[in-house]
Design a protein around this motif. Sequence first.
Motif, PDB file in Angstrom:
ATOM      1  N   LEU A 188       0.818  -1.206   0.000  1.00 39.58           N
ATOM      2  CA  LEU A 188       0.000   0.000   0.000  1.00 39.58           C
ATOM      3  C   LEU A 188       0.853   1.257   0.000  1.00 39.58           C
ATOM      4  O   LEU A 188       0.548   2.235  -0.692  1.00 39.58           O
ATOM      5  CB  LEU A 188      -0.922   0.000   1.222  1.00 39.58           C
ATOM      6  CG  LEU A 188      -2.135  -0.919   1.157  1.00 39.58           C
ATOM      7  CD1 LEU A 188      -2.771  -1.061   2.539  1.00 39.58           C
ATOM      8  CD2 LEU A 188      -3.157  -0.390   0.166  1.00 39.58           C
ATOM      9  N   GLY A 189       1.935   1.222   0.781  1.00 38.25           N
ATOM     10  CA  GLY A 189       2.821   2.382   0.834  1.00 38.25           C
ATOM     11  C   GLY A 189       3.470   2.661  -0.504  1.00 38.25           C
ATOM     12  O   GLY A 189       3.566   3.816  -0.948  1.00 38.25           O
ATOM     13  N   GLN A 190       3.928   1.609  -1.180  1.00 44.77           N
ATOM     14  CA  GLN A 190       4.551   1.791  -2.490  1.00 44.77           C
ATOM     15  C   GLN A 190       3.531   2.255  -3.527  1.00 44.77           C
ATOM     16  O   GLN A 190       3.835   3.095  -4.381  1.00 44.77           O
ATOM     17  CB  GLN A 190       5.194   0.483  -2.938  1.00 44.77           C
ATOM     18  CG  GLN A 190       6.138   0.616  -4.125  1.00 44.77           C
ATOM     19  CD  GLN A 190       7.324   1.516  -3.807  1.00 44.77           C
ATOM     20  OE1 GLN A 190       7.786   1.573  -2.667  1.00 44.77           O
ATOM     21  NE2 GLN A 190       7.807   2.242  -4.804  1.00 44.77           N
ATOM     22  N   LEU A 191       2.307   1.732  -3.435  1.00 49.09           N
ATOM     23  CA  LEU A 191       1.251   2.169  -4.343  1.00 49.09           C
ATOM     24  C   LEU A 191       0.955   3.649  -4.152  1.00 49.09           C
ATOM     25  O   LEU A 191       0.800   4.401  -5.134  1.00 49.09           O
ATOM     26  CB  LEU A 191      -0.013   1.334  -4.091  1.00 49.09           C
ATOM     27  CG  LEU A 191      -1.257   1.703  -4.914  1.00 49.09           C
ATOM     28  CD1 LEU A 191      -0.983   1.588  -6.411  1.00 49.09           C
ATOM     29  CD2 LEU A 191      -2.434   0.811  -4.517  1.00 49.09           C
ATOM     30  N   GLU A 192       0.904   4.088  -2.903  1.00 49.19           N
ATOM     31  CA  GLU A 192       0.632   5.499  -2.629  1.00 49.19           C
ATOM     32  C   GLU A 192       1.763   6.390  -3.148  1.00 49.19           C
ATOM     33  O   GLU A 192       1.508   7.444  -3.754  1.00 49.19           O
ATOM     34  CB  GLU A 192       0.451   5.705  -1.119  1.00 49.19           C
ATOM     35  CG  GLU A 192       0.131   7.147  -0.753  1.00 49.19           C
ATOM     36  CD  GLU A 192      -0.087   7.336   0.735  1.00 49.19           C
ATOM     37  OE1 GLU A 192      -0.672   8.363   1.106  1.00 49.19           O
ATOM     38  OE2 GLU A 192       0.329   6.458   1.529  1.00 49.19           O
ATOM     39  N   LEU A 193       3.000   5.965  -2.926  1.00 45.81           N
ATOM     40  CA  LEU A 193       4.130   6.767  -3.392  1.00 45.81           C
ATOM     41  C   LEU A 193       4.136   6.901  -4.911  1.00 45.81           C
ATOM     42  O   LEU A 193       4.374   7.991  -5.453  1.00 45.81           O
ATOM     43  CB  LEU A 193       5.447   6.137  -2.920  1.00 45.81           C
ATOM     44  CG  LEU A 193       5.767   6.247  -1.428  1.00 45.81           C
ATOM     45  CD1 LEU A 193       7.079   5.525  -1.115  1.00 45.81           C
ATOM     46  CD2 LEU A 193       5.858   7.697  -0.991  1.00 45.81           C
ATOM     47  N   GLU A 194       3.857   5.817  -5.600  1.00 47.05           N
ATOM     48  CA  GLU A 194       3.855   5.880  -7.058  1.00 47.05           C
ATOM     49  C   GLU A 194       2.677   6.695  -7.585  1.00 47.05           C
ATOM     50  O   GLU A 194       2.804   7.430  -8.569  1.00 47.05           O
ATOM     51  CB  GLU A 194       3.853   4.469  -7.648  1.00 47.05           C
ATOM     52  CG  GLU A 194       5.135   3.689  -7.359  1.00 47.05           C
ATOM     53  CD  GLU A 194       5.411   2.610  -8.386  1.00 47.05           C
ATOM     54  OE1 GLU A 194       4.877   2.707  -9.506  1.00 47.05           O
ATOM     55  OE2 GLU A 194       6.163   1.667  -8.053  1.00 47.05           O
ATOM     56  N   LEU A 195       1.536   6.598  -6.922  1.00 50.98           N
ATOM     57  CA  LEU A 195       0.377   7.368  -7.349  1.00 50.98           C
ATOM     58  C   LEU A 195       0.631   8.872  -7.214  1.00 50.98           C
ATOM     59  O   LEU A 195       0.227   9.662  -8.076  1.00 50.98           O
ATOM     60  CB  LEU A 195      -0.848   6.996  -6.505  1.00 50.98           C
ATOM     61  CG  LEU A 195      -1.636   5.760  -6.920  1.00 50.98           C
ATOM     62  CD1 LEU A 195      -2.729   5.481  -5.898  1.00 50.98           C
ATOM     63  CD2 LEU A 195      -2.244   5.936  -8.302  1.00 50.98           C
ATOM     64  N   LEU A 196       1.289   9.248  -6.131  1.00 47.28           N
ATOM     65  CA  LEU A 196       1.476  10.669  -5.831  1.00 47.28           C
ATOM     66  C   LEU A 196       2.768  11.242  -6.393  1.00 47.28           C
ATOM     67  O   LEU A 196       3.040  12.431  -6.214  1.00 47.28           O
ATOM     68  CB  LEU A 196       1.435  10.885  -4.308  1.00 47.28           C
ATOM     69  CG  LEU A 196       0.143  10.444  -3.603  1.00 47.28           C
ATOM     70  CD1 LEU A 196       0.224  10.718  -2.113  1.00 47.28           C
ATOM     71  CD2 LEU A 196      -1.062  11.132  -4.205  1.00 47.28           C
ATOM     72  N   SER A 197       3.555  10.424  -7.058  1.00 51.66           N
ATOM     73  CA  SER A 197       4.832  10.932  -7.577  1.00 51.66           C
ATOM     74  C   SER A 197       5.013  10.628  -9.063  1.00 51.66           C
ATOM     75  O   SER A 197       4.896  11.512  -9.912  1.00 51.66           O
ATOM     76  CB  SER A 197       6.000  10.370  -6.756  1.00 51.66           C
ATOM     77  OG  SER A 197       5.989   8.952  -6.762  1.00 51.66           O
ATOM     78  N   GLY A 198       5.236   9.355  -9.398  1.00 53.90           N
ATOM     79  CA  GLY A 198       5.622   9.041 -10.768  1.00 53.90           C
ATOM     80  C   GLY A 198       4.528   8.540 -11.684  1.00 53.90           C
ATOM     81  O   GLY A 198       4.777   8.310 -12.869  1.00 53.90           O
ATOM     82  N   PHE A 199       3.315   8.365 -11.170  1.00 53.64           N
ATOM     83  CA  PHE A 199       2.265   7.785 -12.008  1.00 53.64           C
ATOM     84  C   PHE A 199       1.791   8.777 -13.074  1.00 53.64           C
ATOM     85  O   PHE A 199       1.504   9.942 -12.795  1.00 53.64           O
ATOM     86  CB  PHE A 199       1.080   7.345 -11.157  1.00 53.64           C
ATOM     87  CG  PHE A 199      -0.072   6.803 -11.960  1.00 53.64           C
ATOM     88  CD1 PHE A 199       0.040   5.579 -12.614  1.00 53.64           C
ATOM     89  CD2 PHE A 199      -1.251   7.523 -12.083  1.00 53.64           C
ATOM     90  CE1 PHE A 199      -1.011   5.080 -13.361  1.00 53.64           C
ATOM     91  CE2 PHE A 199      -2.307   7.031 -12.824  1.00 53.64           C
ATOM     92  CZ  PHE A 199      -2.188   5.804 -13.468  1.00 53.64           C
ATOM     93  N   ASP A 200       1.704   8.289 -14.311  1.00 56.30           N
ATOM     94  CA  ASP A 200       1.225   9.100 -15.436  1.00 56.30           C
ATOM     95  C   ASP A 200      -0.148   8.576 -15.866  1.00 56.30           C
ATOM     96  O   ASP A 200      -0.250   7.499 -16.452  1.00 56.30           O
ATOM     97  CB  ASP A 200       2.204   9.021 -16.611  1.00 56.30           C
ATOM     98  CG  ASP A 200       1.754   9.852 -17.803  1.00 56.30           C
ATOM     99  OD1 ASP A 200       0.745  10.579 -17.685  1.00 56.30           O
ATOM    100  OD2 ASP A 200       2.431   9.776 -18.851  1.00 56.30           O
ATOM    101  N   PRO A 201      -1.230   9.304 -15.573  1.00 57.49           N
ATOM    102  CA  PRO A 201      -2.569   8.816 -15.926  1.00 57.49           C
ATOM    103  C   PRO A 201      -2.779   8.665 -17.429  1.00 57.49           C
ATOM    104  O   PRO A 201      -3.705   7.972 -17.855  1.00 57.49           O
ATOM    105  CB  PRO A 201      -3.495   9.887 -15.342  1.00 57.49           C
ATOM    106  CG  PRO A 201      -2.643  11.101 -15.213  1.00 57.49           C
ATOM    107  CD  PRO A 201      -1.263  10.616 -14.911  1.00 57.49           C
ATOM    108  N   LYS A 202      -1.920   9.274 -18.231  1.00 58.97           N
ATOM    109  CA  LYS A 202      -2.029   9.167 -19.685  1.00 58.97           C
ATOM    110  C   LYS A 202      -1.056   8.132 -20.253  1.00 58.97           C
ATOM    111  O   LYS A 202      -0.949   7.971 -21.472  1.00 58.97           O
ATOM    112  CB  LYS A 202      -1.774  10.518 -20.340  1.00 58.97           C
ATOM    113  CG  LYS A 202      -2.793  11.587 -19.951  1.00 58.97           C
ATOM    114  CD  LYS A 202      -2.502  12.904 -20.648  1.00 58.97           C
ATOM    115  CE  LYS A 202      -3.514  13.986 -20.247  1.00 58.97           C
ATOM    116  NZ  LYS A 202      -3.235  15.276 -20.925  1.00 58.97           N
TER     117      LYS A 202
END
Length: 321
Positions: A188-202
Amino acid sequence: FNLSTALFGVIIEEQVENVNGWHHEVRLFHVSDAKDGTHLASLYLDPFRRRFKNTGEFTLPLITGGSASNTGPVVCISCNIKTPTWDSDPAYLTLDDTVAIFHEYGHALNLMLTNVECGSFSGAQNVEDDASEFVSQLMEYWIFEDKFLPVIAKNPSTGEPIPSEDIAKMKDERVLRKGREVLHRIALGQLELELLSGFDPKGDESIIGLQRRLAQEYLPPVDIPPKSDISMLQQIFVSNANGHYASQYRYLYSELMSSDAFEAFRDVGFQNEQGMKNIGEKFRKAILNVGSSASSECAFESFGGSPLSNKAYLKRYNLAK
């Protein structure tokens, strides 16, 4: 309460008359210093579940106190224990109930034993998120000590303490549960970090695909949610909406601190009453008294005399290689 007296030098007494609580089940206790009798704080305990009451367990500062206000802290602990069927019946606590009340009592101690000028710096209200669960998780550990649990877990009819084989089973189950919990928190922690930092919705990877990939990377196969299950994402969004960011790492890092600090008590020996008292007084002075008026790193090193180590945590849950 006897544990608090033995470790932290405080006496906790119940006020039976004129409680003036918000419900007839609410109980009121007063905390004083064992040396000179100085009043330190008051504690309301609302133990049982009932209709229209918030579910879950939580601790709230009703009055933060502080020397500048010349008022002691007033704290509330709310639990979710099943109400006895009849008034004459005892209240039976599950293991989860017991862990929860010790956890919340740790938060209460943090608030009640703070010795600061400004009440907003009492307890863990403004401490770094990484350390906000430090004292609460440390208090949980006492439940699983062979010398302590038989004192509070007894047969209500015969008074016999819980058998040692049952304690062993409970400890084994907790180790297993904690191992899975660690993996869930990391995922969950890694998912949150990636969502709020490096995730590109496109980008090429969808948000559902991101959850799936990290679940497969960190969770045991039996715990990987099905493709239609977005509970991990929901948990993060709800946590963020409530103002809790990186909350999974908060619990993990706090438990590194509590595991390391608990070793100081273990090292002197639980049968060594004076040694335990000395460590408890040191903990009260270095950790509980300062609240969030000092950084958690400085407070921890003042208590332990050395930087934080993960060795005790890994050993506690058999995670070391």
